[in-house]
Design a protein around this motif. Structure first.
Motif, PDB file in Angstrom:
ATOM      1  N   VAL A  72      -7.686  -3.650  13.191  1.00 20.73           N
ATOM      2  CA  VAL A  72      -7.720  -3.947  11.576  1.00 20.73           C
ATOM      3  C   VAL A  72      -6.523  -4.765  11.183  1.00 20.73           C
ATOM      4  O   VAL A  72      -5.738  -5.043  12.159  1.00 20.73           O
ATOM      5  CB  VAL A  72      -7.582  -2.790  10.921  1.00 20.73           C
ATOM      6  CG1 VAL A  72      -8.524  -1.749  11.304  1.00 20.73           C
ATOM      7  CG2 VAL A  72      -6.062  -1.889  11.235  1.00 20.73           C
ATOM      8  N   SER A  73      -6.367  -5.051   9.817  1.00 24.31           N
ATOM      9  CA  SER A  73      -5.266  -6.008   9.504  1.00 24.31           C
ATOM     10  C   SER A  73      -4.019  -5.050   9.371  1.00 24.31           C
ATOM     11  O   SER A  73      -4.260  -3.761   8.964  1.00 24.31           O
ATOM     12  CB  SER A  73      -5.702  -6.519   7.927  1.00 24.31           C
ATOM     13  OG  SER A  73      -4.527  -6.967   7.365  1.00 24.31           O
ATOM     14  N   GLU A  74      -2.691  -5.588   9.559  1.00 27.21           N
ATOM     15  CA  GLU A  74      -1.775  -4.853   9.468  1.00 27.21           C
ATOM     16  C   GLU A  74      -1.528  -4.189   7.870  1.00 27.21           C
ATOM     17  O   GLU A  74      -1.023  -3.066   7.673  1.00 27.21           O
ATOM     18  CB  GLU A  74      -0.230  -5.621   9.669  1.00 27.21           C
ATOM     19  CG  GLU A  74      -0.054  -5.718  11.340  1.00 27.21           C
ATOM     20  CD  GLU A  74       1.108  -6.275  11.262  1.00 27.21           C
ATOM     21  OE1 GLU A  74       1.973  -5.902  10.952  1.00 27.21           O
ATOM     22  OE2 GLU A  74       1.378  -7.285  12.168  1.00 27.21           O
ATOM     23  N   GLN A  75      -2.218  -5.082   6.998  1.00 29.28           N
ATOM     24  CA  GLN A  75      -2.144  -4.772   5.528  1.00 29.28           C
ATOM     25  C   GLN A  75      -2.820  -3.152   5.353  1.00 29.28           C
ATOM     26  O   GLN A  75      -2.198  -2.655   4.612  1.00 29.28           O
ATOM     27  CB  GLN A  75      -3.100  -5.670   4.574  1.00 29.28           C
ATOM     28  CG  GLN A  75      -2.857  -5.441   3.172  1.00 29.28           C
ATOM     29  CD  GLN A  75      -3.429  -6.625   2.373  1.00 29.28           C
ATOM     30  OE1 GLN A  75      -4.243  -7.263   3.001  1.00 29.28           O
ATOM     31  NE2 GLN A  75      -3.191  -6.685   1.242  1.00 29.28           N
ATOM     32  N   GLU A  76      -3.668  -2.774   6.016  1.00 24.96           N
ATOM     33  CA  GLU A  76      -4.269  -1.490   5.899  1.00 24.96           C
ATOM     34  C   GLU A  76      -3.536  -0.711   6.355  1.00 24.96           C
ATOM     35  O   GLU A  76      -3.415   0.685   6.157  1.00 24.96           O
ATOM     36  CB  GLU A  76      -5.690  -1.424   6.710  1.00 24.96           C
ATOM     37  CG  GLU A  76      -6.507  -2.447   6.340  1.00 24.96           C
ATOM     38  CD  GLU A  76      -8.279  -1.926   6.950  1.00 24.96           C
ATOM     39  OE1 GLU A  76      -8.573  -0.980   7.246  1.00 24.96           O
ATOM     40  OE2 GLU A  76      -8.542  -2.777   7.548  1.00 24.96           O
ATOM     41  N   LEU A  77      -2.240  -0.735   7.160  1.00 28.77           N
ATOM     42  CA  LEU A  77      -1.305   0.267   7.458  1.00 28.77           C
ATOM     43  C   LEU A  77      -0.038  -0.285   7.058  1.00 28.77           C
ATOM     44  O   LEU A  77       0.911   0.475   7.407  1.00 28.77           O
ATOM     45  CB  LEU A  77      -1.165   0.209   9.158  1.00 28.77           C
ATOM     46  CG  LEU A  77      -2.389   0.413   9.846  1.00 28.77           C
ATOM     47  CD1 LEU A  77      -2.362   0.323  11.313  1.00 28.77           C
ATOM     48  CD2 LEU A  77      -3.180   1.833   9.643  1.00 28.77           C
TER      49      LEU A  77
ATOM     50  N   MET B  93       0.693  -1.159  -0.089  1.00 26.63           N
ATOM     51  CA  MET B  93       0.191   0.001  -0.134  1.00 26.63           C
ATOM     52  C   MET B  93       0.904   1.321   0.169  1.00 26.63           C
ATOM     53  O   MET B  93       1.713   1.365   0.749  1.00 26.63           O
ATOM     54  CB  MET B  93      -0.692   0.042   1.333  1.00 26.63           C
ATOM     55  CG  MET B  93      -1.762   1.336   1.268  1.00 26.63           C
ATOM     56  SD  MET B  93      -3.186   1.398   2.822  1.00 26.63           S
ATOM     57  CE  MET B  93      -3.994  -0.135   2.435  1.00 26.63           C
ATOM     58  N   GLU B  94       0.484   2.216  -1.029  1.00 24.96           N
ATOM     59  CA  GLU B  94       1.280   3.373  -0.970  1.00 24.96           C
ATOM     60  C   GLU B  94       1.214   4.253   0.448  1.00 24.96           C
ATOM     61  O   GLU B  94       0.116   4.066   1.116  1.00 24.96           O
ATOM     62  CB  GLU B  94       0.785   4.508  -2.030  1.00 24.96           C
ATOM     63  CG  GLU B  94       0.971   3.774  -3.481  1.00 24.96           C
ATOM     64  CD  GLU B  94       2.248   3.623  -3.809  1.00 24.96           C
ATOM     65  OE1 GLU B  94       3.214   4.414  -3.174  1.00 24.96           O
ATOM     66  OE2 GLU B  94       2.638   2.869  -4.528  1.00 24.96           O
ATOM     67  N   SER B  95       2.372   5.112   0.874  1.00 24.41           N
ATOM     68  CA  SER B  95       2.686   5.715   2.010  1.00 24.41           C
ATOM     69  C   SER B  95       1.410   6.687   2.260  1.00 24.41           C
ATOM     70  O   SER B  95       1.055   6.948   3.519  1.00 24.41           O
ATOM     71  CB  SER B  95       3.952   6.163   2.216  1.00 24.41           C
ATOM     72  OG  SER B  95       4.064   7.060   1.055  1.00 24.41           O
TER      73      SER B  95
ATOM     74  N   ARG C   3       3.429  15.101   7.607  1.00 24.74           N
ATOM     75  CA  ARG C   3       4.568  15.291   6.891  1.00 24.74           C
ATOM     76  C   ARG C   3       5.306  14.094   6.224  1.00 24.74           C
ATOM     77  O   ARG C   3       6.186  14.302   5.695  1.00 24.74           O
ATOM     78  CB  ARG C   3       5.687  15.978   7.703  1.00 24.74           C
ATOM     79  CG  ARG C   3       5.226  17.273   8.416  1.00 24.74           C
ATOM     80  CD  ARG C   3       6.440  17.882   9.560  1.00 24.74           C
ATOM     81  NE  ARG C   3       7.824  17.856   8.821  1.00 24.74           N
ATOM     82  CZ  ARG C   3       8.766  17.867   9.705  1.00 24.74           C
ATOM     83  NH1 ARG C   3       8.534  17.880  11.104  1.00 24.74           N
ATOM     84  NH2 ARG C   3       9.970  17.705   8.974  1.00 24.74           N
ATOM     85  N   GLY C   4       4.721  12.939   6.479  1.00 27.65           N
ATOM     86  CA  GLY C   4       5.377  11.655   6.009  1.00 27.65           C
ATOM     87  C   GLY C   4       6.509  11.295   6.634  1.00 27.65           C
ATOM     88  O   GLY C   4       7.496  10.763   5.803  1.00 27.65           O
ATOM     89  N   VAL C   5       6.833  11.615   7.675  1.00 25.86           N
ATOM     90  CA  VAL C   5       8.077  11.340   8.626  1.00 25.86           C
ATOM     91  C   VAL C   5       7.943  10.461   9.751  1.00 25.86           C
ATOM     92  O   VAL C   5       7.223  11.008  10.248  1.00 25.86           O
ATOM     93  CB  VAL C   5       8.989  12.759   8.799  1.00 25.86           C
ATOM     94  CG1 VAL C   5      10.232  12.188   9.718  1.00 25.86           C
ATOM     95  CG2 VAL C   5       9.334  13.618   7.483  1.00 25.86           C
ATOM     96  N   PRO C   6       8.298   9.194   9.813  1.00 32.66           N
ATOM     97  CA  PRO C   6       9.102   8.556   8.747  1.00 32.66           C
ATOM     98  C   PRO C   6       8.318   8.102   7.771  1.00 32.66           C
ATOM     99  O   PRO C   6       7.130   8.362   7.470  1.00 32.66           O
ATOM    100  CB  PRO C   6       9.582   7.358   9.675  1.00 32.66           C
ATOM    101  CG  PRO C   6       8.308   7.132  10.480  1.00 32.66           C
ATOM    102  CD  PRO C   6       8.016   8.515  10.878  1.00 32.66           C
ATOM    103  N   ARG C   7       8.872   7.803   6.437  1.00 32.95           N
ATOM    104  CA  ARG C   7       8.267   7.424   5.289  1.00 32.95           C
ATOM    105  C   ARG C   7       7.157   6.312   5.423  1.00 32.95           C
ATOM    106  O   ARG C   7       6.284   6.207   4.709  1.00 32.95           O
ATOM    107  CB  ARG C   7       9.368   7.173   4.086  1.00 32.95           C
ATOM    108  CG  ARG C   7      10.006   8.342   3.807  1.00 32.95           C
ATOM    109  CD  ARG C   7      11.045   7.878   2.806  1.00 32.95           C
ATOM    110  NE  ARG C   7      10.188   7.507   1.507  1.00 32.95           N
ATOM    111  CZ  ARG C   7      10.956   7.177   0.219  1.00 32.95           C
ATOM    112  NH1 ARG C   7      12.230   6.812   0.327  1.00 32.95           N
ATOM    113  NH2 ARG C   7      10.233   6.709  -0.686  1.00 32.95           N
ATOM    114  N   LYS C   8       7.679   5.337   6.352  1.00 32.16           N
ATOM    115  CA  LYS C   8       6.790   4.070   6.694  1.00 32.16           C
ATOM    116  C   LYS C   8       6.661   3.779   8.067  1.00 32.16           C
ATOM    117  O   LYS C   8       7.748   4.039   8.685  1.00 32.16           O
ATOM    118  CB  LYS C   8       6.735   3.071   5.814  1.00 32.16           C
ATOM    119  CG  LYS C   8       8.351   2.479   6.174  1.00 32.16           C
ATOM    120  CD  LYS C   8       8.489   1.111   4.963  1.00 32.16           C
ATOM    121  CE  LYS C   8       9.843   0.535   5.515  1.00 32.16           C
ATOM    122  NZ  LYS C   8       9.942  -0.826   4.600  1.00 32.16           N
TER     123      LYS C   8
END
Length: 224
Positions: free
Chosen positions: A61-66, A1-3, A41-46
């Motif tokens: 929720v599933s970790e996939q959603e995050l 999944m995109e950040s 801010r997207g910090v950290p990137r993931k």
């Protein structure tokens, strides 16, 4: 999944749940601005793997959603106070690890087999400045704060109370967390961080910004 999608999903879950960025950051043992910086801010990137796992469990929720791999839906919330034996009279308060992170209540801390301590809910709320979800348990290691605190004592740390003033606080260093009595000079505003045991040295004349406060010690329990 995109950040970007992950950040939007996390923000939506927070809004739907009525949580706030700072409380979730503290749940992860992070700086209070950690979640806000990630979302805005997207910090950290993931998200780190452990942070992602705990957030998934928190929101169910599933970790996939995050941003994680496909997997089962997260288990019950592990850091918010939980009901004991279906009774609303008690809450479980999780442990802090030696590096200042909050353990999931199903995990076992290095200091002992228990993962959380149960407290009467009304009493816990009465001593928590920011809600019982900000309380954590820490087992005292060593005798640097003796006779106030002895090795093996359990203390309650209010991680929402980090306003610098006189009192006993848990302080984070580069490698661990320590318990120190802080005294603020009313004139210079500089701080003395001392041990109650005179055999240990104190930190004298510290600039306030040099102290990374985990929280204030609000209760101690010990076995006689």
């Amino acid at each position: 999944m995109e950040s970007e999608s992950v950040r939007q999903t996390l923000d939506r879950l927070i809004q739907e749940r009525g949580d706030d960025y700072a409380s979730l950051s503290r749940m992860l043992g992070r700086n209070p601005t950690y979640i806000q910086q990630f979302i805005k801010r997207g910090v950290p990137r993931k998200l780190a793997e452990d942070d992602r796992r705990r957030l998934a469990a928190h929101f169910g929720v599933s970790e996939q959603e995050l941003g994680g791999p496909p997997g089962p839906i997260g288990r019950a919330v592990h850091n918010e106070p939980q009901l004991v034996s279906d009774s609303r009279d008690y809450v479980l308060v999780p442990h802090l690890t030696p590096d200042g992170k909050v353990l999931p209540t199903e995990a076992s801390p290095a200091s002992g087999p228990e993962s959380a301590l149960a407290f009467q809910a009304q009493w816990a709320r009465s001593i928590a400045s920011g809600g019982v979800e900000a309380l954590s348990v820490l087992r005292v290691d060593g005798d640097s704060m003796y006779p106030t605190l002895a090795e093996g004592d359990h203390i309650l740390v209010d991680t929402a109370d980090r306003r610098l003033r006189d009192g006993v606080f848990v302080v984070r260093t580069d490698e661990s967390i320590l318990i120190r009595r802080l005294s603020v000079n009313p004139t210079t505003k500089r701080v003395r961080a001392s041990c109650d045991n005179p055999n240990y040295s104190s930190w004298e004349d510290c600039p306030p910004e040099s102290l990374d406060l985990v929280g204030r010690v609000v209760w101690v329990g010990r076995r006689l």
